[in-house]
Design an enzyme around this catalytic site. Structure first.
Site, PDB file in Angstrom:
ATOM      1  N   MET A 164      56.575  43.390  31.353  1.00 21.01           N
ATOM      2  CA  MET A 164      55.737  43.276  31.280  1.00 21.01           C
ATOM      3  C   MET A 164      54.901  43.240  32.734  1.00 21.01           C
ATOM      4  SD  MET A 164      53.433  39.420  30.320  1.00 21.01           S
ATOM      5  CE  MET A 164      54.138  38.586  31.201  1.00 21.01           C
ATOM      6  N   ARG A 297      55.359  31.915  29.708  1.00 21.04           N
ATOM      7  CA  ARG A 297      54.923  30.548  30.334  1.00 21.04           C
ATOM      8  C   ARG A 297      55.978  29.867  29.980  1.00 21.04           C
ATOM      9  NH1 ARG A 297      48.376  30.930  30.983  1.00 21.04           N
ATOM     10  NH2 ARG A 297      48.330  32.308  33.192  1.00 21.04           N
ATOM     11  N   TYR A 441      55.231  32.937  39.058  1.00 19.22           N
ATOM     12  CA  TYR A 441      54.726  33.951  38.094  1.00 19.22           C
ATOM     13  C   TYR A 441      55.032  33.682  36.626  1.00 19.22           C
ATOM     14  CZ  TYR A 441      60.427  33.567  37.119  1.00 19.22           C
ATOM     15  OH  TYR A 441      61.289  33.199  36.650  1.00 19.22           O
ATOM     16  N   GLU A 442      54.370  34.470  36.226  1.00 16.38           N
ATOM     17  CA  GLU A 442      52.968  34.094  35.370  1.00 16.38           C
ATOM     18  C   GLU A 442      52.241  33.447  34.975  1.00 16.38           C
ATOM     19  OE1 GLU A 442      53.986  36.492  32.991  1.00 16.38           O
ATOM     20  OE2 GLU A 442      56.061  36.807  33.861  1.00 16.38           O
ATOM     21  N   GLY A 443      51.730  32.921  36.230  1.00 13.73           N
ATOM     22  CA  GLY A 443      50.048  32.692  36.333  1.00 13.73           C
ATOM     23  C   GLY A 443      50.739  31.261  37.198  1.00 13.73           C
TER      24      GLY A 443
END
Length: 596
Positions: A164, A297, A441-443
């Site tokens: 991604m 997430r 990571y991933e927000g």
């Protein structure tokens, strides 16, 4: 070196006794999947995690990945490539993927359990197949028929892996600043040019092709996040018939040197007119990518859970064996020179905190997985809509809270070892270092908090919260006369009411001042997580008492729930006070005055 044994009994308890998986599956289109099959899959997943992946955890941390600057090639740590070959041969990549693309079509919640085991055993290794699942979902939902046919089958069977590609050197969360370009060609392809950073598994030697899902701007793109499109860009070119061609114009420029997850390749990826294909609609890339991001997430939440479980196992074993001092109430093992440290209240505080967060968090995560299955497979449209709202609502809580608790649990576990936890021999410091990335990571946790308050509560008018609140209210009504949970139902109902009041107060404050959203968000996220966990602990105690589990197991659930309600749930008092205090003290200090 730390060890790992899959907690199959508690995993099965969460699935079957608390969540009632066996009874739920037929209504979700899984008539052929019963408890016997699920348990067999978990047994085999445990064997692979314990015997193949766990021994490589320390190897990956010690060796890391290596990058050839001349070619851009990346070599993974010793044993990683061979472990991945076994993983593919056993069919694990396609465990929950649709049968039409070569998958086994098992429930997503089964994949959640298997993934927890992988992450406990070897988080860094688990990052290589991780985003292939998200790429599969993004292409399945938004790709053209030929893209699904050409890319999904090798992704599903694990022959290819996925990535991604969002972040760039100048933009992290704010993807509206993204600069990567996509120039249309005469043959329907696009030339992708730009640099992406922090790309997990962007380059490696474990699979012959890597499928990058890349965000980029078309020449006519409007500014901001509304002008971003999604492209599929393979490492080796792939035509519309699935033929693999020459190496594409993309390369790994370097590997990041990181605090933890050393065995995971975190790449700087340079695209220099690389050939790719548009996925979905032009300028709709953000919404298409969120299909992948939301799956990731939830997956990262499982990483926090997996690391917490392994840390707890090792701390518990050490605390039972390590002899230091005598119990404050008198010797417990008078025949030995000292008592094991598990007799000491502060060690028990740390162990019980970990146990409460791990076992309650496990049910919370698995429920989210079951709701993913329900949103896909329920025959009733209203039930699918309700499940989708719950998944949307629970995603930031699962990701944000399980990863924050992962840091807490790995540090508690390290503390149980004392000075021995700080040195590498026991492997506890690796778990603590590895856990740190999961909140980023991933927000980040802050992004999860803003998503929960700004989108899931305010924009979507709390649809998921209402659905979850109905679950809590229903449980409290049904169990009001159950003596097994008599001390839990009242406090749970009180917290649910306060949760609703806080939500209304945040919404009112935000209407008058938008800064109130950011001011309340972190504390609102953590408050939500603790109340959610209280519900699952009450449910777990009720389920244990109604089950045929051994009395020792039931006592473990009862006493851990009591500890959670008395010692951990009160954290909500501080979070509620912070929410009510508003944005004033946060925003009043001028930025120039922070340094005095």
């Amino acid at each position: 070196m730390s060890k790992y044994k899959a907690p199959l009994r508690d995993m099965r308890f969460a699935l079957h006794d608390v969540l009632g998986l066996e009874h739920a599956l037929p209504a979700l289109g899984h008539d052929e999947v019963g408890r016997e099959l699920v348990d067999a899959v978990l047994e085999e997943a445990a064997r692979f995690a314990e015997t193949v992946l766990a021994p490589l955890n320390e190897v990956g941390d010690r060796e890391g990945c290596t990058h050839d600057k001349a070619t851009g090639d990346v070599t993974t740590p010793s044993g990683f490539k061979e472990a991945y070959a076994q993983y593919v041969d056993a069919g694990w990549p396609g465990l929950t993927a649709p049968a039409e693309f070569g998958g086994q079509g098992l429930p997503h919640v089964t994949g959640f359990v298997q993934k927890e085991m992988v992450d406990s055993a070897n988080l860094a290794w688990g990052n290589f197949p991780l985003l292939g699942h998200g790429a599969t979902e993004a292409l399945r939902q938004h790709g053209e028929d030929w893209q699904r046919e050409v890319f999904l089958k090798p992704l599903v069977d694990g022959r290819w892996t996925g990535t991604m590609c969002l972040t760039e050197p100048h933009c992290g969360t704010d993807l509206g600043l993204l600069k990567t370009r996509a120039e249309p060609g005469p043959d329907g392809t696009y030339a992708i040019t730009g640099t992406k950073i922090f790309i997990t598994a962007g380059e490696h030697d474990m699979a012959p092709n890597i499928i990058h899902l890349v965000l980029a701007r078309l020449p006519d793109a409007p500014s901001g996040s509304r002008g971003i499109s999604l492209f599929v860009v393979p490492k080796f070119k792939v035509d519309r018939e699935g033929n693999v061609g020459a190496r594409n114009a993309l390369v790994c420029g370097s590997l990041e040197h990181k605090m933890g997850i050393h065995g995971s390749a975190t790449c700087v990826m340079n695209f220099d007119g690389a050939e790719g294909y548009l996925v979905g609609q032009p300028h709709k890339g953000m919404s298409h990518m969120f299909t992948m991001m939301n799956a990731a997430r939830l997956a990262v939440g499982l990483q926090g859970l997996g690391l917490s479980e392994r840390a707890l196992q090792n701390a518990l074993a050490y605390s039972r064996d390590r002899l230091q001092s005598r119990s404050l109430s008198g010797p417990k093992l008078p025949e030995k020179p000292a008592d094991p440290i598990i007799v000491h209240p502060d060690v028990r505080r740390m162990l019980l905190t970990c146990k409460a967060l791990v076992e309650g968090g496990r049910v919370m995560a698995y429920h989210a997985g079951l709701m993913v299955d329900t949103a896909e497979g329920a025959s009733d449209a209203g039930e699918r809509e309700r499940a989708e709202a719950l998944v949307e609502f629970m995603t930031p809580i699962v990701k944000g809270c399980l990863t924050e608790w992962g840091i807490e649990c790995t540090y508690h576990a390290l503390q149980c070892f004392g000075g021995h936890g700080y040195i590498a021999e026991h492997g506890m410091e690796q778990l603590a270092r590895d856990a740190r990335i999961t909140t980023l990571y991933e927000g980040t946790t802050g992004i999860q908090a803003l998503d929960l308050v700004g989108r899931k509560i305010l924009k979507l008018q709390g649809a998921g919260l209402k659905a979850f609140g109905a679950m809590v209210a229903g449980f409290c009504r049904e169990q009001s006369a159950n003596p097994a949970v008599a001390g839990l139902v009242g406090p749970l109902a009180d917290k649910a009411r306060e949760w609703e009041e806080l939500t209304v107060s945040v919404a009112k404050a935000a209407a008058a001042n938008p800064e109130e959203v950011g001011a309340a968000s972190y504390d609102y996220l953590m408050y939500s997580g603790y109340v959610t966990l209280a519900y699952w602990w009450a449910r777990s105690v009720a389920a244990a008492e109604a089950s045929d589990q051994p009395e020792a197991f039931k006592a473990g659930k009862r006493e851990t729930a009591r500890f959670y309600f008395e010692r951990v749930l009160p954290r909500t008092l501080a979070h509620a006070a912070a929410i009510r205090s508003g944005a004033g003290s946060l925003m009043s200090l001028d930025a120039d005055h922070f340094d005095g």
